[in-house]
Every structure is written in C-alpha cells, then in structure tokens.
Design an enzyme around this catalytic site. Structure first.
Site, PDB file in Angstrom:
ATOM      1  N   ASP A 172     -26.305 -52.422  10.064  1.00 56.68           N
ATOM      2  CA  ASP A 172     -26.256 -51.911  11.540  1.00 56.68           C
ATOM      3  C   ASP A 172     -26.960 -50.602  11.591  1.00 56.68           C
ATOM      4  OD1 ASP A 172     -25.046 -54.346  11.901  1.00 56.68           O
ATOM      5  OD2 ASP A 172     -23.053 -53.626  12.478  1.00 56.68           O
TER       6      ASP A 172
ATOM      7  N   THR B 160     -17.481 -50.116  14.925  1.00 56.95           N
ATOM      8  CA  THR B 160     -19.171 -50.071  14.902  1.00 56.95           C
ATOM      9  C   THR B 160     -19.827 -49.186  15.648  1.00 56.95           C
ATOM     10  OG1 THR B 160     -19.208 -52.463  14.203  1.00 56.95           O
ATOM     11  CG2 THR B 160     -21.285 -51.555  14.800  1.00 56.95           C
TER      12      THR B 160
ATOM     13  N   ASP C  16     -28.546 -57.101   9.566  1.00 57.85           N
ATOM     14  CA  ASP C  16     -28.626 -57.032  11.012  1.00 57.85           C
ATOM     15  C   ASP C  16     -28.892 -55.398  11.440  1.00 57.85           C
ATOM     16  OD1 ASP C  16     -27.415 -59.396  10.790  1.00 57.85           O
ATOM     17  OD2 ASP C  16     -25.238 -59.075  11.125  1.00 57.85           O
TER      18      ASP C  16
END
Length: 588
Positions: A406, A353, A427
């Site tokens: 993200d 990520t 998110d």
C-alpha cells in the site's frame, strides 16, 4: 451499483424533457394517470441504482419542478449522512472503556471522514443554486465532490479490520450510501443533461459512459522513463512546453516550471521561487519540521502556500488537514529531501491503513516536486502507506514513494503523477480516485517469504460509467536489486480487483520479465474479476504477454478502445485544458 447509469440517449432526452419542461415523462408501463409530480419523480429516478429508494425519498415532495425535487433529494441525503455520522459516534460510546486501540482509532477516523462528507455535501447543495440548468462548468467539480462523499463513507468501512464491527457499521450507514449512490446517478444523468442542454451541447456520449470518438493513431514515446533526480523530459500528452499538465492553472504551471531542486529552479537555474516558508533541519529556515510549516499555512487559502524543504531526512508523520488547501511543497531532490516514518497496521498500535501513511493529504490542490516519501515499516508491517492523497486535483512531479504494501494510496479525487518512482510489493498503487501516472518507474520489491506481488488495486465500486480508476502510461515496471535473482519464482502481477468495478488501464508501458504471463490476479474470496475493467494497450517488453493474459482482462487493439483513459479525458473536464490556452492533443 451504478451500472444502470449507462442508459440510452433516448432515455436521457426524455429525462431532460422533464427537467426543462419540454415533454412529460411517461413510465415504462405507459401509465398516463400519474400526477405531474410523480411523472417528474419517475423521470429523475429512472436511471438510479435503487429506483424504489429514490421514488420513496421524493414522493412526499410537493413539487413537479426538477430543481426543487433534486434539491430535496440532496437534503434528504444530507439527513441520512448525519444519521450515519451519529451512528458511528454512538457505536464508539457504546463500546465504552473496553474498546480496543484499533477499533477506537478506526471509529475516530470514521467520525472525521463523515465530517468531511457532510462538509462537502453542504458545499454541493450551496453551489447547486436554484436553477440547475445554470450550473455550467461547475457540474464536473460537483460530481467529483459527490463521488468523494461516497468514498468517505467507504473509507470508514475499508479501515475496519474486525468483522463484527465492520458488519455493524455497514448496516448502520447503508441508507446514506444508497442515497449518495442515487445522488451520483442523478448528477451523472439528469443534472448533467440540464447543464449540457442549456449550453447547447449536442454530444451526449459523456453522460452515457460511452467511449469518446477515437483520436489520431497513438504516438508512443519509446525513450526511457526519466529518473526523478535527473533532468526533466516531456510527457506524451496533455502537456505544455514547460512539461506541466495544461489543466493546471496558468499560475501553478509557472510555479511548477520554476521550482527546480532547491529555491533556484528552471532548467537554466537562477529563477527564484518566492516561498512562504522554509524548512531546514539545521535551523536555517523558519521551521525544523514539515508539520510546523503545514500548520503555519492559512486555511481556505485562495492562493498558494509554498513550502521549500531543504535537503535532509525528516522523520515525522505529516498531516495536511482538509482546510489547508493549495499547499505546494518542493525539495532538493527525491533522494535528498525525504519525509520518512514507520507506522503500519500490523506493528503499530491503534493504526489503520489510512492512518499509516507517512504523509496524509486531506486537502485539495496539493502539489509536490523533488520530494521523497517513505514508510519504513517493512513487509511484516502489512498495510503501511508512504502517502495518502484524498484531495482533488493533486499534481505530483519528480517525486519518489518507497514502501512495501500500500505504498501509494491514491484515495480520492483527480490525481496526476509524472516522472516519479514508486516501489512496493502488494497493492502498492491503490485507491478510489481518477489517477493518471505517466513516465514513472515502478519498482517491485522482494516481500515476505511466500508472498506474491501486485502492482495495483483499484477500488471503484460505483460503476464503469464513473471516472474512477488507475491509468499507467509510458511507465516501466522492473524488479529491485533484491528481487532480481528471484523475479521468475516470486509471482508478480499487474494488479487485482479490490472492488466490484475495479478499473485499471496500462498502456505504452515497458514490462520486465517478472510479470506473470497471466498478468492479473483474482482477489481471493471475491468474484470482482467478473465485473472489473482491466485493459492493456500497446505495451512492450518481455512481460507484455498479450496472448496469454487471463480471459477476464482485455488487450485493446485500437486507440479507440483506450482514448477515454488519456490524461485529457480521464482527468477532465476538457475545459480545464482549453482554458490553459495552449496546444493540446486530446487523444493518445
């Protein structure tokens, strides 16, 4: 973990008494037979999350001087952090040639963030000096760095996808996390008290995590959120007449005010920003790529490295290393100067990520204006950030962040966003920082079939007494063009709690009818909704169902309940604003 930080004022005063040698601490059992050294140790460790570990660490130290005891504790934390760093490195060696690309990538990243943690901890120890009562205004910066030291360790764990490896690394770095947590507690109580007592400050609310005294009744800006490609407009608070946050230094405020689209800024035009480097795809600048300009900026820079990026689509991944601090980049408009890349956890080999981000800001003092940041991996790429900001005191104006899952990774430090656009699905505003986002358009996109949307996911696992969390103020939450026809069938939530003490506050914000009446979603498989802090205040629009929210979220009824989350308080200390020497509204 740090819930015990919220102790009584009386207890704090007892601890301070030890710290300044006024009174002796007697433990809760009234044991007056303790040696002076152990009384001091007990006093320092009283409010820590793991008191037994704290006492065990300080017990061998042959001193009753709180300065020496706290310094010894910090050195012990550094030793444990070094062991954890070595452990992650040795784990990679032990896995040998059979290591998968993703595991190699994440362990390499672990080594990097542990190096950052050790560097910052060394700086903290150096800045502490010999007398903590003289630490003065440095206390807030040191606390922020110390929270960062903890966050770096969790960054490593958060990026590990493989369960067995995550468990092994988690066990291997457990001790350094415990000591770092205790160190944060000690700074949050004892060291803060020593500094405040020395400065004759009689208000102890901030040390106990209490909500500050209410300010004036809120004044809500009902005007539309501005387009980052349109004219500038004034913020609700914590803003001077130029539209720049007052806690930004005078020189940086002037710079941000000058830097309009292109090298000629100012609302009237004609004011030229003196740049260090110009980036242009057509070769009319010193560099053709943004990374080349970043690489040319000096390390450990006391001033600003100013990069003007001409209009164009820059297909590259940009990494701003930790030592390349104080970089300010600006472009010709959020849709005209765009940095775009396609990297994701699901579709890119050897990607985590953190490593997926198109722009990765590891350094402090980053500023950006009139820029676009994009990750084009799409919903099938899963985690795919447009930008990840790790550095403290980031200021980003008039920018656009486009992605799906993200998108905006507000990972560490204090961050302020104004007049931006953020788009995504799952998110898409998340991290472990103290972040305030004002006057911003939040665009919810259509993801994969059957996928729900969550706007925020805060990662506070240190406690509700810490300034870690996401604040949205005077924003608009709307569906994008493709989602609009299905906005009532695709579930969209304001957020879900990523960690135990997840903190998100949404106030004075317009919510479209895409937001589900329950508002918030439980993180599947976890019970973080029982300990998180989700607050709404004074919101409007068809999605602001104040009377239908989940029972574990709060709808505040008064300014007093949210005054601590204003930009002035959440991004403090307050002296940052006072030093700007401009009028400021502390409350809402």
């Amino acid at each position: 973990m740090i819930g015990k930080v919220v102790v009584s004022v009386a207890s704090i005063l007892l601890i301070v008494g030890v710290a300044i040698g006024v009174v002796a601490f007697i433990n809760k059992n009234g044991d007056a037979n303790l040696s002076p050294q152990m009384k001091a140790v007990q006093g320092i460790c009283q409010s820590t999350s793991d008191k037994a570990s704290c006492v065990k660490t300080l017990e061998p130290v042959k001193s009753e001087d709180p300065n020496k005891l706290i310094k010894a504790f910090m050195l012990a934390t550094k030793d444990e952090l070094t062991k954890s760093s070595n452990f992650t490195g040795q784990t990679e060696v032990n896995m040998g040639s059979s290591i998968s690309p993703n595991n190699k990538a994440v362990l390499d990243y672990c080594k990097r963030v542990f190096m950052y943690a050790l560097e910052d901890l060394a700086t903290i120890i150096e800045e502490m000096g010999e007398d903590l009562s003289q630490i003065g205004s440095k206390i807030d910066q040191l606390k922020q760095w110390l929270i960062g030291v903890y966050n770096y360790q969790t960054d490593c764990l958060d990026d590990i996808e493989e369960d067995d490896l995550r468990k092994a690394i988690g066990e291997g770095i457990a001790n350094s996390k415990i000591l770092t947590t205790n160190a944060i507690d000690i700074f949050h109580t004892v060291v803060s008290a020593m500094a405040k007592i020395n400065n004759k400050v009689d208000d102890l609310k901030n040390m106990t995590g209490g909500i500050p005294t209410p300010g004036a009744p809120p004044v809500v800006d009902e005007s539309p959120v501005a387009d980052p490609d349109g004219p500038a407009r004034r913020l609700l608070e914590d803003i001077d007449e130029t539209g720049i946050p007052t806690w930004v230094s005078g020189a940086d405020r002037k710079l941000m005010a000058k830097a309009g689209r292109g090298r000629r800024g100012g609302r009237g035009g004609g004011a030229r920003v003196r740049t260090n480097f110009v980036v242009a795809k057509d070769g009319s600048g010193q560099f053709k790529t943004v990374q080349q300009a970043v690489d040319a900026c000096p390390e450990n820079n006391r001033g600003r490295c100013i990069i003007y990026i001409k209009a164009g689509l820059y297909r590259e991944q940009v990494i701003i290393p930790k030592k390349k601090n104080n970089i300010f980049m600006f472009g010709d408009g959020a849709r005209k100067t765009v940095i775009s890349y396609n990297r994701s956890v699901a579709l890119s080999r050897g990607t985590t990520t953190s490593l997926s981000a198109t722009v990765q800001v590891e350094s402090e003092g980053f500023m950006a204006k009139w820029m676009g940041f994009k990750n084009t991996a799409g919903p099938m790429g899963h985690q795919a950030a447009a930008i990840r900001v790790n550095g403290d005191r980031a200021v980003i104006f008039n920018c656009r962040f486009d992605g799906y899952q993200d998108t905006l990774y507000v990972n560490n430090g204090r961050q302020f966003y104004r007049n931006c656009v953020v788009s995504g699905t799952v998110d898409f505003i998340f991290g472990k920082s103290a972040t305030v986002i004002q006057n911003t358009l939040i665009v919810v996109r259509k993801g994969s079939k059957g996928q729900y949307n969550t706007v925020t996911a805060d990662g506070n696992e240190l406690g509700l007494g810490m300034k870690i969390g996401i604040v949205l103020q005077n924003c608009r939450i709307v569906p994008d063009r493709k989602l609009t026809p299905e906005r009532l069938t695709v579930a969209t939530y304001l957020g879900r709690p990523w960690k135990k003490f997840s903190t998100t506050v949404i106030m004075s914000t317009e919510m479209g009818d895409l937001i589900r009446p329950e508002g918030w979603k439980i993180w599947d498989g976890e019970s973080f909704h029982k300990s998180c802090r989700y607050v709404e205040y004074n919101n409007r629009g068809p999605g602001a169902f104040a009377n239908r929210r989940v029972n574990w979220a709060k709808v505040a009824r008064s300014a007093a309940e949210v005054n601590g989350f204003t930009a002035a308080n959440w991004l403090g200390p307050i002296n940052w604003i006072q030093e700007a020497n401009v009028p400021v509204t502390i409350g809402l």
